[in-house]
Design a protein around this motif. Structure first.
Motif, short mmCIF file in Angstrom:
data_model
loop_
_atom_site.label_atom_id
_atom_site.label_comp_id
_atom_site.label_asym_id
_atom_site.label_seq_id
_atom_site.Cartn_x
_atom_site.Cartn_y
_atom_site.Cartn_z
N HIS A 49 0.82 -1.20 0.00
CA HIS A 49 0.00 0.00 0.00
C HIS A 49 0.86 1.26 0.00
O HIS A 49 2.02 1.24 0.37
CB HIS A 49 -1.01 0.02 1.16
CG HIS A 49 -0.40 -0.01 2.53
ND1 HIS A 49 -0.10 -1.18 3.18
CD2 HIS A 49 -0.04 0.98 3.37
CE1 HIS A 49 0.41 -0.91 4.37
NE2 HIS A 49 0.45 0.41 4.50
N HIS A 50 0.26 2.29 -0.48
CA HIS A 50 0.87 3.61 -0.51
C HIS A 50 -0.28 4.59 -0.39
O HIS A 50 -1.32 4.39 -1.01
CB HIS A 50 1.60 3.87 -1.83
CG HIS A 50 2.42 5.12 -1.79
ND1 HIS A 50 1.87 6.35 -2.00
CD2 HIS A 50 3.73 5.33 -1.54
CE1 HIS A 50 2.82 7.25 -1.90
NE2 HIS A 50 3.95 6.66 -1.61
N TYR A 51 -0.26 5.50 0.38
CA TYR A 51 0.68 6.24 1.16
C TYR A 51 1.04 5.43 2.40
O TYR A 51 0.26 4.59 2.83
CB TYR A 51 0.11 7.63 1.52
CG TYR A 51 -1.09 7.60 2.45
CD1 TYR A 51 -0.92 7.64 3.83
CD2 TYR A 51 -2.38 7.49 1.94
CE1 TYR A 51 -2.01 7.60 4.68
CE2 TYR A 51 -3.47 7.46 2.80
CZ TYR A 51 -3.27 7.50 4.15
OH TYR A 51 -4.35 7.45 4.99
N PRO A 52 2.21 5.71 2.98
CA PRO A 52 2.66 4.92 4.12
C PRO A 52 1.72 5.05 5.33
O PRO A 52 1.36 6.14 5.73
CB PRO A 52 4.02 5.55 4.45
CG PRO A 52 4.46 6.21 3.19
CD PRO A 52 3.20 6.67 2.52
N ARG A 53 1.31 3.89 5.84
CA ARG A 53 0.49 3.82 7.06
C ARG A 53 1.07 2.76 7.97
O ARG A 53 1.76 1.87 7.52
CB ARG A 53 -0.95 3.43 6.70
CG ARG A 53 -1.71 4.57 6.05
CD ARG A 53 -2.96 4.07 5.42
NE ARG A 53 -2.60 3.74 4.03
CZ ARG A 53 -3.45 3.60 3.06
NH1 ARG A 53 -4.74 3.70 3.28
NH2 ARG A 53 -3.06 3.33 1.84
N GLU A 54 0.74 2.85 9.22
CA GLU A 54 1.27 1.90 10.20
C GLU A 54 0.46 0.61 10.27
O GLU A 54 0.80 -0.28 11.04
CB GLU A 54 1.33 2.56 11.58
CG GLU A 54 2.31 3.73 11.61
CD GLU A 54 2.47 4.33 12.99
OE1 GLU A 54 2.85 3.59 13.91
OE2 GLU A 54 2.20 5.53 13.12
#
Length: 174
Positions: A49-54
């Motif tokens: 996935h993108h945008y970066p998430r935790e």
């Protein structure tokens, strides 16, 4: 300038991302000419996935890691921006805002550079390059770099189109 007056504050910029402790690896990699995505390691998922998430936006697992992306993408859609009065975008007009499908699967909002509007086609192959945001951070800190995309070079005779162009000496993909 009067000797007793402090210097005027710099005009606000609207192209500087908020880098925090979580996204620092992403921005540091971008500064080296490398695009990162996050990949879920949960059983049965494995989505990038993108945008970066935790966490994984598909299965909500927190078992996600940074992964180097190939830098390859295809154009999903675009819009040419002719009016934007926010600094520094006005100096870049017109520019092409776009959504691309990364080879790893996720869609990403970005900008297309190095291609006139008439040359854009849905599904055209693209390759990542990076724009250095000179002057965006205080003096002494390295400039931030943001990923943008440019048309991928046509493969040479007998060369597979899946070959990723190497980084050049200045850290940009050519």
């Amino acid at each position: 300038m009067h000797a007793n007056r402090p210097p005027a504050p710099a005009a606000p910029r609207f192209d500087v991302p908020e880098a925090d402790a979580f996204t620092r690896p992403y921005w540091e990699a971008a500064g080296r000419g490398l695009l990162l995505v996050r990949r879920c390691r949960a059983a049965g998922c494995g989505q990038a996935h993108h945008y970066p998430r935790e966490f994984c936006p598909r299965c909500w697992s927190e078992d996600v890691v940074w992964e180097a992306a190939s830098g390859r993408a295809v154009l999903y859609t675009w819009s040419v921006v002719h009016v934007n009065d926010l600094p520094p975008f006005g100096g870049r007009l017109p520019y092409t805002a776009a959504v691309v499908d990364l080879a790893e699967g996720p869609r990403m909002m970005t900008e297309i550079v190095g291609c006139e509007e008439g040359g854009l086609r849905i599904g055209m192959p693209l390759i990542v390059t990076f724009r250095k945001l000179e002057g965006a951070l205080p003096a002494g800190r390295p400039p931030l770099s943001v990923p943008v995309f440019t048309p991928a070079p046509a493969p040479a005779q007998g060369q597979s189109s899946s070959v990723v162009q190497p980084l050049s000496a200045d850290g940009l993909r050519r």
